[in-house]
Design an enzyme around this catalytic site. Structure first.
Site, PDB file in Angstrom:
ATOM      1  N   ASP A  37      23.881 -17.620  11.416  1.00  0.00           N
ATOM      2  CA  ASP A  37      25.081 -17.497  12.239  1.00  0.00           C
ATOM      3  C   ASP A  37      26.337 -17.265  11.426  1.00  0.00           C
ATOM      4  OD1 ASP A  37      23.915 -17.972  14.613  1.00  0.00           O
ATOM      5  OD2 ASP A  37      24.688 -19.999  14.896  1.00  0.00           O
ATOM      6  N   LYS A  58      27.600 -14.079  15.816  1.00  0.00           N
ATOM      7  CA  LYS A  58      28.371 -13.680  16.986  1.00  0.00           C
ATOM      8  C   LYS A  58      29.589 -14.572  16.992  1.00  0.00           C
ATOM      9  CE  LYS A  58      25.136 -14.746  19.899  1.00  0.00           C
ATOM     10  NZ  LYS A  58      25.416 -15.802  20.812  1.00  0.00           N
ATOM     11  N   MET A 168      34.652 -26.039  20.643  1.00  0.00           N
ATOM     12  CA  MET A 168      35.364 -24.770  20.771  1.00  0.00           C
ATOM     13  C   MET A 168      36.583 -25.002  21.654  1.00  0.00           C
ATOM     14  SD  MET A 168      31.836 -22.604  21.203  1.00  0.00           S
ATOM     15  CE  MET A 168      30.935 -24.082  21.750  1.00  0.00           C
TER      16      MET A 168
END
Lengths: 239, 239
Positions: A37, A58, A168
């Site tokens: 990642d 991503k 996040m």
């Protein structure tokens, strides 16, 4: 080389090279190929002694076709290599899209094993020396993300736990704070905002719920927001 | 030997010797003394190359004076040894009474560092290959314990998240299931019951919320109960 290899979904932890598990570190050393990642740090990849390294990062906001491509890459790799590691930031089973990868691999008849990792919330609690639960104060904690934009009226999406950890949680945490105040939570409720946990550029800020509702001065890097009465600083706690 | 040593609160993870972090394993190898919980496995203690080993295990139900005794032992050890490890099952900051130990050590002027560990919930998710979050299905998860006896009317104590993980959830999880059914949750809601995660005697059972409400056939060992729509088995998932 076997007809079909085995895939290990491995949690890398928060970033520091030595916060992966002993099992995860061993698997990285033995892997033939590692798909990693964007959240995995370069120093973690140094543990891959012999593997082909494939970035499949991503970032939030890219379209989900990227996930389908990763699923296909995993299946392809398992047909080419004996030991495939899919290395994910944090823990694979928390906000890691593991369901989609497991489903694709199982449909292709490929054996999968999951190796847990240190999820950012507990690494953040360790870095700040701030327990997520506290006797008589907090016996529940929620980890959540929000996909709602600020201003949307989605009160139901905020969990009812004593401690809240928003992953996040940049702009989204500001909206959460505004909603919690509207729901009647104390404006003085202590909040911790953490960036780049366990990395050299780690930042930890102590604010209040009222301050969080006004905005955040931390636009860069993955932000984790922890709030609740258990986040109060102890009398003699070092900053 | 320094006047005052340093204390490391280290998460041992769920039990398997290689599910501690690389940092935690190194600290065990370097420690002069290790104070360990009842939940820490003998194979984990083999990593302590030179340390004096002190069991400070408490089981649920013992009175809290035991915690004060542990706090005092930690302070005493830091005055005798340079490197003290307090080894806790799972992660120190989740249901680990870390607040009390940190407060005692800080009051005594002793330097403390926390090293996170794999908490049982993510180890359980890995063992069952069952992600705790799932796109479009579950974007929040709560970890909680219950101190209420079955039959007590304490609906507010059950978090409102998509996925629920109840630690130490034997009899208490049965009460949770009864309350969730009373709140209108689907009787067919999938439930996973896990015992002794990551250990040779690991057990994983798939049941429904309605079955959980009727009771559990798992009286021994630490039981973890995970429930919610994200716990549904995939079409080709191995058991």
């Amino acid at each position: 080389m076997p007809a079909v290899g085995k895939v290990f979904l491995v949690g890398a932890g928060p970033g520091a090279r030595d916060l992966i598990t002993v099992r995860g570190a061993r698997l990285l050393g033995e892997a033939d190929v590692v798909l990693y990642d964007a959240l995995v740090t370069p120093e973690m990849l140094e543990l891959c002694a012999q593997a082909v390294l494939i970035p499949v990062g991503k970032r939030a906001g890219q379209r989900s076709a990227a996930q389908e491509h990763i699923n296909a890459q995993l299946v392809d790799c398992a047909r080419q290599y004996a030991r495939v590691v899919r290395l994910k930031g944090g823990d694979p089973m928390l906000f890691g899209r593991a369901d989609e990868e497991l489903t694709a691999l199982e449909a292709a008849g490929i054996d999968v094993e999951v190796v847990p990792g240190i999820t950012t919330a507990v690494a953040a609690a360790a870095a700040a020396r701030q327990p997520l639960t506290k006797r008589g104060v907090a016996r529940s904690v929620a980890f959540f993300t929000s996909s709602t934009a600020p201003g949307e009226d989605d009160l139901a999406a905020i969990p009812s736990t004593d401690t809240l950890v928003q992953y996040m949680g940049g702009r989204e945490a500001i909206a959460t704070a505004q909603r919690l105040l509207a729901q009647g939570r104390r404006p003085e409720t202590p909040v911790l905002v953490l960036e780049n946990v366990s990395r050299p550029d780690e930042r930890i800020a102590r604010i209040t719920l009222a301050q969080l509702a006004l905005g955040l001065d931390t636009p860069h890097g993955p932000v984790l927001v922890m709030l609740g009465e258990a986040m109060a600083a102890r009398a003699q706690q070092p900053t």
